[in-house]
Enzyme design. Structure first.
Site, mmCIF file in Angstrom:
data_model
loop_
_atom_site.group_PDB
_atom_site.id
_atom_site.type_symbol
_atom_site.label_atom_id
_atom_site.label_comp_id
_atom_site.label_asym_id
_atom_site.label_seq_id
_atom_site.Cartn_x
_atom_site.Cartn_y
_atom_site.Cartn_z
ATOM 1 N N CYS A 247 6.239 1.452 -4.979
ATOM 2 C CA CYS A 247 7.561 0.859 -4.747
ATOM 3 C C CYS A 247 8.556 1.205 -5.864
ATOM 4 C CB CYS A 247 7.417 -0.654 -4.549
ATOM 5 S SG CYS A 247 8.838 -1.399 -3.717
ATOM 6 N N HIS A 332 3.394 -0.794 0.200
ATOM 7 C CA HIS A 332 2.487 -1.622 -0.600
ATOM 8 C C HIS A 332 1.045 -1.551 -0.070
ATOM 9 C CE1 HIS A 332 5.317 -3.969 -3.181
ATOM 10 N NE2 HIS A 332 6.164 -3.486 -2.287
ATOM 11 N N GLU A 334 -1.513 -2.725 -1.427
ATOM 12 C CA GLU A 334 -2.211 -3.997 -1.711
ATOM 13 C C GLU A 334 -1.871 -5.059 -0.681
ATOM 14 O OE1 GLU A 334 1.769 -5.044 -3.045
ATOM 15 O OE2 GLU A 334 0.579 -3.208 -3.163
#
Length: 359
Positions: A247, A332, A334
């Site tokens: 990001c 993302h 995660e």
């Protein structure tokens, strides 16, 4: 209590006050996630913004503090169609209304969030004011809205001091630009010892610690406001240590290597964004939260290849740096909230560190 949302274009929405009652001015952005409102509220990338949730009912499973992505909530304001008053979930510890009050976040409920989102999509992200003042002067407020800038928010959200998540595997230095907890946790769960550094840490300190790899995290704000951090990332780029960036970290690496970024019309925020892996042709559904993007046409030749693109608007979603052990993604892996389709990128990073160590 009545509350009002006033936009920069003089559009006014009337609803009910939720959370704190202080007046706030912020950039208004929308998130399309159907679940994960607590993770959204505790994502440091939302510092300097007020979040509109497009899903119509928010708070129905309450608050479970174990799911928080940082120690506190970060948005300036919170905007919903309907706020659940009676959460129902065996893990619930509190209501979202109480959480907003505890975190001193002003909000508004009972407005047409679909109409608001259409305005932001058609006219672009704009500043807005949430107020309970029924005698507000719209011209005065709009003048304040036009002057508002979030400023350098990375410094506000980063950790104050270095900390370590112990493990016996590869040693990773995580530069906290506003990191969600699950980035460090995803590495730690794979056996990595993660040392988390404040955003303004000098590159020399990280390099001296001799990590097996470096992670550049997500974070808030305009990447071009991070001038001093970009200079340190240039040194990390030249260190030959494997680097994985997510990001904001992805954007800063592009800026550090001669690329450019620009603000998007309304950004990507939600858990349903398709990205295409150009090496395989496979499409993954990803979690995203960003209002800036790396310019497709302004990456210098011979620096990096585009590895992922957004299926909807063809923006850059990933870069593989040539002759370097560096790759970056805009989305993302995660997740939290969102799909975990791309969590394999953490395994790719670990493999990169292993190959580098063997070499």
């Amino acid at each position: 209590m009545k509350a009002f949302l006033i936009l920069e274009d003089k559009t006014v929405f009337e609803g009910q006050s939720i959370g704190a009652t202080k007046e706030v001015i912020s950039e208004i952005v929308f998130n399309t996630s159907m679940t994960g409102y607590l993770e959204v509220l505790t994502d440091p990338s939302y510092a300097g913004q007020a979040v509109v949730m497009t899903y119509p009912l928010i708070g129905n499973y309450g608050i479970c503090r174990e799911d928080m992505e940082s120690k506190r909530a970060w948005p300036d304001g919170y905007i919903v169609r309907e706020l659940s008053r009676l959460p129902s979930n065996f893990r619930s510890e509190d209501s979202i209304e109480n959480f907003l009050k505890e975190q001193d976040i002003s909000g508004i409920a009972g407005i047409d969030t679909r109409a608001l989102t259409k305005i932001l999509r058609e006219k672009g992200t704009m500043n807005g004011c949430i107020t309970t003042n029924q005698s507000y002067n719209i011209d005065e407020i709009v003048e304040k809205l036009k002057r508002y800038k979030a400023g350098k928010v990375v410094e506000k959200v980063t950790c104050n001091q270095k900390s370590v998540l112990k493990a016996k595997g590869k040693k990773v230095a995580l530069l906290d630009l506003g990191a969600k907890n699950n980035i460090a946790q995803s590495l730690n769960d794979r056996g990595c010892e993660v040392t988390i550094y404040p955003a303004l840490t000098k590159a020399a300190e990280i390099i001296k610690a001799n990590p097996d790899g470096i992670m550049l995290s997500n974070g808030p704000g305009d990447p071009k406001d991070c001038e001093s951090i970009i200079q340190e990332i240039k040194e990390l780029y030249n260190s030959n240590i494997p680097i994985f960036a997510i990001c904001l970290g992805h954007q800063l690496m592009a800026l550090a290597t001669g690329g450019d970024t620009h603000k998007m019309k309304y950004g990507h925020r939600g858990g349903n964004h398709p990205v295409k892996d150009l090496s395989t042709g496979r499409v993954y559904i990803s979690s995203q939260n960003h209002g800036y993007v790396v310019d497709v046409d302004k990456m210098p030749e011979g620096i990096a290849n585009i590895s992922f693109v957004n299926v909807n608007d063809k923006t850059i979603e990933g870069l593989e740096y040539l002759n370097k052990n560096i790759f970056t993604v805009q989305f993302h892996p995660e997740a939290c909230p969102g799909p975990q389709d791309s969590s394999f990128l953490f395994d790719k990073f670990i493999k990169m560190m292993e190959v580098k160590k063997d070499a």
